[in-house]
Design a protein around this motif. Structure first.
Motif, PDB file in Angstrom:
ATOM      1  N   ARG A 147       0.830  -1.184   0.000  1.00  0.00           N
ATOM      2  CA  ARG A 147       0.000   0.000   0.000  1.00  0.00           C
ATOM      3  C   ARG A 147       0.881   1.256   0.000  1.00  0.00           C
ATOM      4  NH1 ARG A 147      -3.824   2.820   3.239  1.00  0.00           N
ATOM      5  NH2 ARG A 147      -2.578   2.454   5.083  1.00  0.00           N
ATOM      6  N   THR A 260      -6.957  -2.187  -0.019  1.00  0.00           N
ATOM      7  CA  THR A 260      -7.891  -1.177  -0.519  1.00  0.00           C
ATOM      8  C   THR A 260      -9.162  -1.094   0.308  1.00  0.00           C
ATOM      9  OG1 THR A 260      -9.000  -2.771  -1.937  1.00  0.00           O
ATOM     10  CG2 THR A 260      -7.162  -1.566  -2.901  1.00  0.00           C
ATOM     11  N   GLY A 261      -9.413  -2.045   1.186  1.00  0.00           N
ATOM     12  CA  GLY A 261     -10.660  -2.061   1.945  1.00  0.00           C
ATOM     13  C   GLY A 261     -11.882  -2.223   1.052  1.00  0.00           C
ATOM     14  N   GLY A 263     -12.348  -0.684  -1.722  1.00  0.00           N
ATOM     15  CA  GLY A 263     -12.505   0.515  -2.529  1.00  0.00           C
ATOM     16  C   GLY A 263     -11.449   0.605  -3.607  1.00  0.00           C
ATOM     17  N   ALA A 265     -14.543   3.128  -4.465  1.00  0.00           N
ATOM     18  CA  ALA A 265     -15.870   2.979  -5.053  1.00  0.00           C
ATOM     19  C   ALA A 265     -16.218   1.513  -5.307  1.00  0.00           C
ATOM     20  CB  ALA A 265     -16.004   3.812  -6.322  1.00  0.00           C
ATOM     21  N   ASP A 266     -15.919   0.653  -4.335  1.00  0.00           N
ATOM     22  CA  ASP A 266     -16.281  -0.772  -4.391  1.00  0.00           C
ATOM     23  C   ASP A 266     -15.647  -1.525  -5.551  1.00  0.00           C
ATOM     24  OD1 ASP A 266     -17.840  -0.667  -2.107  1.00  0.00           O
ATOM     25  OD2 ASP A 266     -19.603   0.019  -3.230  1.00  0.00           O
ATOM     26  N   GLN A 277     -18.192  -7.628   5.113  1.00  0.00           N
ATOM     27  CA  GLN A 277     -18.949  -6.394   5.291  1.00  0.00           C
ATOM     28  C   GLN A 277     -20.361  -6.682   5.799  1.00  0.00           C
ATOM     29  OE1 GLN A 277     -18.479  -3.627   2.120  1.00  0.00           O
ATOM     30  NE2 GLN A 277     -20.244  -2.416   2.724  1.00  0.00           N
ATOM     31  N   GLN A 281     -19.731  -5.728   9.562  1.00  0.00           N
ATOM     32  CA  GLN A 281     -19.917  -4.280   9.575  1.00  0.00           C
ATOM     33  C   GLN A 281     -21.392  -3.937   9.660  1.00  0.00           C
ATOM     34  OE1 GLN A 281     -16.866  -3.598   6.420  1.00  0.00           O
ATOM     35  NE2 GLN A 281     -16.755  -1.587   7.385  1.00  0.00           N
ATOM     36  N   GLU A 282     -22.214  -4.612   8.834  1.00  0.00           N
ATOM     37  CA  GLU A 282     -23.645  -4.337   8.895  1.00  0.00           C
ATOM     38  C   GLU A 282     -24.348  -5.289   9.862  1.00  0.00           C
ATOM     39  OE1 GLU A 282     -25.306  -3.770   5.016  1.00  0.00           O
ATOM     40  OE2 GLU A 282     -23.679  -2.440   4.420  1.00  0.00           O
TER      41      GLU A 282
ATOM     42  N   PRO B 192     -13.191   3.864   2.466  1.00  0.00           N
ATOM     43  CA  PRO B 192     -14.575   3.380   2.531  1.00  0.00           C
ATOM     44  C   PRO B 192     -14.883   2.680   3.853  1.00  0.00           C
ATOM     45  CG  PRO B 192     -13.254   1.889   1.213  1.00  0.00           C
ATOM     46  CD  PRO B 192     -12.355   3.017   1.602  1.00  0.00           C
ATOM     47  N   ASP B 193     -14.527   3.292   4.970  1.00  0.00           N
ATOM     48  CA  ASP B 193     -14.786   2.666   6.269  1.00  0.00           C
ATOM     49  C   ASP B 193     -15.099   3.741   7.306  1.00  0.00           C
ATOM     50  OD1 ASP B 193     -12.383   3.872   6.764  1.00  0.00           O
ATOM     51  OD2 ASP B 193     -11.214   2.043   6.565  1.00  0.00           O
ATOM     52  N   ASN B 243      -6.143   6.362   5.365  1.00  0.00           N
ATOM     53  CA  ASN B 243      -6.901   6.409   6.614  1.00  0.00           C
ATOM     54  C   ASN B 243      -6.382   7.590   7.440  1.00  0.00           C
ATOM     55  OD1 ASN B 243      -4.530   5.510   7.929  1.00  0.00           O
ATOM     56  ND2 ASN B 243      -5.119   3.376   7.615  1.00  0.00           N
ATOM     57  N   ASP B 380     -22.038   2.677   5.548  1.00  0.00           N
ATOM     58  CA  ASP B 380     -21.522   2.050   4.325  1.00  0.00           C
ATOM     59  C   ASP B 380     -22.023   2.780   3.086  1.00  0.00           C
ATOM     60  OD1 ASP B 380     -19.903   0.158   5.405  1.00  0.00           O
ATOM     61  OD2 ASP B 380     -21.364  -1.477   5.344  1.00  0.00           O
ATOM     62  N   GLY B 384     -19.843   4.758   0.215  1.00  0.00           N
ATOM     63  CA  GLY B 384     -19.990   4.478  -1.212  1.00  0.00           C
ATOM     64  C   GLY B 384     -20.182   5.773  -1.988  1.00  0.00           C
TER      65      GLY B 384
END
Lengths: 318, 411
Positions: A147, A260-261, A263, A265-266, A277, A281-282, B192-193, B243, B380, B384
């Motif tokens: 990274r 990249t986590g 990302g 933009a997915d 995720q 996360q959710e 994205p976190d 980050n 999330d 996005g």
């Protein structure tokens, strides 16, 4: 209980020579006794969680379920929700591209290096050992280092490329959705090369030398020898390398998370990161389990292929 | 830092968790908690922080004749660890959660309302109370809170002859003036976190954005501001991969003149003696406006353990930790602002350099106040949105429309 009985059986049998029937029964018992720990272990640590995961994908499983123990069945609601989720459909493509790209790159470069090192020359062993290093470094550490290397503004890779005038402006390795998946694939290829090289190198050592001599006597060139001698004899090893490589690549998570986590933009979301995720996360464990199931299914198909191939191999063995 | 924490593949994690649960379930019957020890689950994995916590716990537990044992896991694993403990009925007596996780837990019925335990919260700031509440009931209380502010390099601003910006327009102009060679004018995290979302919220909220109605049109200007900064090259497009730690590294290396960051970076910043930095409020859309940054920090909750006496002891310890003197000492130890209003004033007087943070937490807003247990999905979706706008995949309006449908997809 079975285990102790079975283990103590042989000395007893040797003193009192029983009837053939009792002997056979003892043999069967002994065989099961040895298999029992492994079977129990598999059932407890693979069978149960596997079944649990499948059941969970049919349940409304939320943080509340952990406290109340209630997780009502909701049929295929989770499955429908996951298939409707654009994140999931995108991740399918990313996983496919990432896996095939990684396999191809790792295999071609690994094979090239294996062939190269199978010739004897000074320091060959040493350089081979050095090339093994990427494999020893934990995946997350590699990802964090890469990274930094791939950073658009301060990364070494970009300053090298711009100083050598190979590119005119810095490449957005990890910060552009169009490039990030490629970068992740390249890093994974770098990580996977040693594994491919070592296994293929081992396979190459197994090929009898005299076949090469015969090929040389027949006037075969290097490419012809490689195609007609090396590749066919290497095929069993190649299959093993590709199947194992596929199974470890398709469920990739740690590399992507650290690099990249998912990302930008997915653009680097894979099945592995989507499971993570959704579940952690959710906190929708039901939907997370669905993606987990799909991953298990894909891996299972290849595991069966691998087992079949291995068995065929052993069958025709020496 | 959190990237170094190795996260196992989720399917494996679920598998292992389930396997462990089975084992724990079998062994759980004989598991009687030690009456002389109060247990705590928190995220103080850093040795220094862990030891500091222990000191405060020891001071408060001694008069009660008990000991306190901490179990610390990485911040992003507290929730899953606590859930596992919950299903094996082995939750600790005090559970220290991130403020944004309170609704998730309270919603499960696993937390005791603080008023039933005897925790005293009189004199605590309103924002701290909101952060620990869910559905109008208080479940957790923070000893100290943090927020975000604009941290700037005093020397670089002086050299360029500019003042720290107070409005969005000034921010754009100042950032452009500060951008030279390899130094950007401005830096922020847009990963994205949770990091990226936390940094986006001050802009989103100050502009009038609403997390419950992402596409109401008020949030788009904030996205536009971030994009403008990147397009005019005053901020790096690599922000989508940085980050908060990376942003701080850029600042320390002199590669950015201003950054959005929090007080937890102060120890690192202070290590660099030749770096002269100062803190200002986050710029607002129009002159005279009030910035609305998010409030962050951990809150102490009391889980349902079915043991009233232990809950009472836990509450007494929490009360002691929240005494004015202890709050000030703790706030100074972790560079966060105490939640007791009188303690916050004392803290500000003693740490004028961090005054901007102390002022901001007064207007700061809880992330979960409006959307409650739905926050992870909203978070999330917001991530996005700014990621797709910053990478040029979407316009601000379209991105927020998409985000709203993503946030409500599961409903």
């Amino acid at each position: 209980m079975t285990i102790t009985a079975a283990v103590q059986a042989p000395p007893a049998g040797s003193t009192a020579a029983g009837t053939p029937g009792a002997h056979r029964r003892r043999d069967t018992l002994l065989r099961w006794g040895f298999a029992a720990p492994a079977v129990l272990y598999m059932l407890a640590f693979f069978g149960y969680p596997l079944v649990r995961n499948v059941v969970m994908s049919l349940q409304h499983y939320t943080p509340r379920s952990f406290f109340t123990g209630e997780s009502p069945f909701n049929g295929f609601d989770n499955w429908r929700a996951v298939f409707d989720n654009p994140l999931f459909t995108g991740s399918l493509w990313h996983t496919l591209v990432f896996t095939l790209g990684s396999l191809l790159g790792q295999f071609v470069l690994g094979l090239a290096l294996a062939v190269f090192f199978s010739r004897r020359f000074r320091l060959s062993g040493f350089v081979r050992a050095v090339l093994l290093l990427p494999w020893l470094v934990p995946m997350v550490v590699s990802a964090v280092v890469w990274r930094k290397l791939l950073d658009q503004d301060t990364g070494v890779i970009n300053s090298l490329l711009t100083n050598l005038h190979i590119v005119s402006s810095p490449v957005p390795w990890l910060s552009s959705p169009g490039v990030a998946l490629l970068s992740a694939t390249l890093v994974n290829i770098w990580i996977g090369i040693p594994f491919n090289m070592v296994i293929l190198y081992g396979g190459l050592q197994e090929i009898p030398r005299d076949l090469y001599e015969a090929a040389a006597l027949d006037g075969a060139g290097a490419w012809r020898t490689f195609r007609s001698v090396t590749l066919p004899l290497l095929r069993p090893v190649v299959t093993v390398v590709l199947v194992l490589g596929f199974m470890s690549t398709v469920k990739i998570l740690d590399l992507i998370l650290a690099l990249t986590g998912g990302g930008p933009a997915d653009s680097t979301q894979t099945l592995g990161t989507v499971t993570y995720q959704l579940s952690f996360q959710e906190l929708d464990f039901g939907q997370g389990a669905v993606v987990g199931d799909i991953l298990i299914l894909v891996s299972a198909v290849f595991a069966v292929l691998y087992l079949r191939f291995n068995r065929a191999n052993l069958g025709q063995g020496k | 830092m959190h990237l170094l924490r190795r996260r196992p593949p989720a399917s494996v994690a679920i598998a292992t968790a389930t396997a462990l649960l089975t084992v724990a379930g079998l062994a759980g019957c004989g598991n009687v908690p030690d009456p002389g020890t109060i247990t705590v689950l928190n995220s103080a994995t850093d040795t220094l922080e862990h030891d500091q916590e222990q000191k405060f716990f020891d001071v408060c537990a001694k008069p009660l004749g008990v000991k306190v044992r901490q179990t610390s896991v990485p911040a992003d694993q507290v929730v899953s660890k606590a859930l596992r403990m919950a299903s094996s009925r082995s939750l600790t007596d005090i559970l220290e959660l991130d403020g944004s996780d309170v609704p998730q837990f309270a919603d499960t019925g696993g937390l005791v309302p603080l008023k039933n335990t005897g925790v005293d919260v009189s004199g605590m700031s309103g924002s701290a109370i909101t952060m620990g509440s869910f559905g109008g009931t208080l479940y957790g209380i923070a000893r100290s809170v943090n927020s975000l502010a604009l941290i700037y390099n005093v020397d670089l601003l002086k050299k360029a002859g500019v003042e720290p910006p107070t409005t969005w327009d000034e921010l754009k102009v100042t950032a452009r003036k500060l951008t030279h060679g390899k130094t950007y004018g401005m830096a922020f995290s847009a990963t994205p976190d949770a990091d990226g979302v936390y940094q986006f919220l001050p802009f989103f909220w100050s502009g009038g954005g609403d997390e419950a109605h992402l596409d109401n049109g008020k949030g788009a200007p904030a996205l536009q501001l971030w994009t403008d900064l990147v397009h005019q090259k005053s901020a790096s497009s690599a922000a989508v991969t940085w980050n908060q730690q990376d942003v701080n590294d850029q600042f320390i290396a002199g590669r950015t003149a201003m950054m959005i960051n929090g007080p937890w970076q102060v120890p690192v910043l202070s290590e660099h003696k030749d770096l002269h930095w100062a803190v200002a409020a986050i710029p607002v859309p129009r002159a005279g406006g009030t910035p609305v940054p998010p409030i962050g920090g951990t809150v102490m909750t009391v889980p349902q353990t079915k043991d009233k006496q232990r809950q009472g002891t836990a509450a007494k310890i929490i009360n002691c930790l929240n005494e004015r003197k202890n709050q000030v000492a703790w706030g100074e130890a972790v560079n966060n602002v105490p939640t007791r209003t009188s303690a916050a004033a004392a803290y500000k007087a003693r740490n004028p350099k961090l005054g901007a943070f102390a002022d901001e937490v007064a207007t700061a807003r809880s992330r979960t106040d409006r959307v409650g247990a739905h926050w992870p999905a909203v978070s999330d979706a917001l991530a996005g949105a700014f990621q797709s706008v910053l990478t040029g995949r979407s316009t601000p309006e379209a991105a927020l429309k998409q985000a709203q449908s993503r946030a409500t997809a599961g409903e």
